[in-house]
Design an enzyme around this catalytic site. Structure first.
Site, PDB file in Angstrom:
ATOM      1  N   VAL A  42       0.836  -1.201   0.000  1.00 32.40           N
ATOM      2  CA  VAL A  42       0.000   0.000   0.000  1.00 32.40           C
ATOM      3  C   VAL A  42       0.872   1.252   0.000  1.00 32.40           C
ATOM      4  O   VAL A  42       0.615   2.218  -0.735  1.00 32.40           O
ATOM      5  CB  VAL A  42      -0.969  -0.006   1.200  1.00 32.40           C
ATOM      6  CG1 VAL A  42      -1.764   1.297   1.254  1.00 32.40           C
ATOM      7  CG2 VAL A  42      -1.923  -1.197   1.119  1.00 32.40           C
ATOM      8  N   CYS A  43       1.909   1.235   0.810  1.00 33.09           N
ATOM      9  CA  CYS A  43       2.801   2.398   0.894  1.00 33.09           C
ATOM     10  C   CYS A  43       3.483   2.675  -0.443  1.00 33.09           C
ATOM     11  O   CYS A  43       3.685   3.834  -0.825  1.00 33.09           O
ATOM     12  CB  CYS A  43       3.856   2.170   1.968  1.00 33.09           C
ATOM     13  SG  CYS A  43       3.181   1.904   3.618  1.00 33.09           S
ATOM     14  N   THR A  44       3.840   1.620  -1.154  1.00 30.80           N
ATOM     15  CA  THR A  44       4.480   1.796  -2.453  1.00 30.80           C
ATOM     16  C   THR A  44       3.561   2.555  -3.404  1.00 30.80           C
ATOM     17  O   THR A  44       3.992   3.470  -4.112  1.00 30.80           O
ATOM     18  CB  THR A  44       4.876   0.426  -3.040  1.00 30.80           C
ATOM     19  OG1 THR A  44       5.805  -0.208  -2.153  1.00 30.80           O
ATOM     20  CG2 THR A  44       5.506   0.581  -4.410  1.00 30.80           C
TER      21      THR A  44
END
Length: 212
Positions: A44-46
């Protein structure tokens, strides 16, 4: 203590993907979007950091600098940036704070023990050029942020800072705005809102958005 709207955003000096940063000095006269992510090399952070990188022209147009944070070290950030750029087809043109000692996370209350005892949740702060906190949004670890909403709120904040108006629900740049209840003098209303207004109720006065 947690930060509240209108508080001065705490200053700090911390390592990052581009070297040591003193936050207030780095921010300068810009608006800032400071956002935390739980960990590097996570899916998700990517996507979130890739989206933020692609939005750079929109941030630039609004005089906004983006800066991310996690408790991972700077060398790990630098390796992860390669993955972000390759998988999201973009260039990460903003720093990622390496908050290994959690100093910044504690200043900004980014670790919520009922979510994780060690990882930062998805906290986001919009900070104005006077270093005041103007918006806080906190998402759970499993849910990626809506950066269209972040841009929308920045537009609203910058508009209402420049003009005596408020923005209705779901407002977008260019939509009609609202005359605040604090403005009652008829002559002041004529001067401030030359396009006139509609008033379906005495307390609900709708006027075209002023030209920026």
């Amino acid at each position: 203590m947690s930060l509240r709207l209108g508080d001065t955003a705490p200053d700090f000096e911390q390592d990052s993907s581009i070297g040591s940063i003193r936050f207030h000095e780095w921010a300068g006269e810009s608006w800032v979007v400071l956002f935390s992510h739980p960990a590097d090399f996570t899916p998700v952070c990517t996507t979130e950091l890739g989206l933020t990188a692609r939005l750079k022209p929109e941030f630039d147009r609004r005089n906004v600098k983006a800066i991310a944070l996690s408790v991972d070290p700077a060398d790990k950030h630098k390796e992860w940036i390669k993955d972000i750029e390759e998988t999201q087809q973009t260039v990460v043109g903003f720093p990622i704070i390496a908050d290994a000692d959690r100093k910044v996370a504690e200043l900004y209350d980014m670790i919520h023990p009922n979510q994780s005892a060690t990882a930062t949740v998805r906290s986001l702060f919009v900070i104005d050029p006077a270093k005041k906190v103007r918006l806080q949004i906190t998402y759970p670890l499993s849910t990626g942020r809506n950066f269209d909403e972040v841009l929308r709120v920045i537009d609203a904040l910058q508009l209402t800072d420049g003009y005596t108006v408020a923005t209705p629900g779901n407002w977008k740049d260019g939509d009609d705005v609202i005359i605040p209840l604090t403005v009652q003098d008829p002559e002041v209303i004529r001067q401030k809102y030359p396009a006139g207004y509609k008033a379906p109720r005495p307390y609900l006065r709708i006027t075209p958005q002023p030209n920026k």
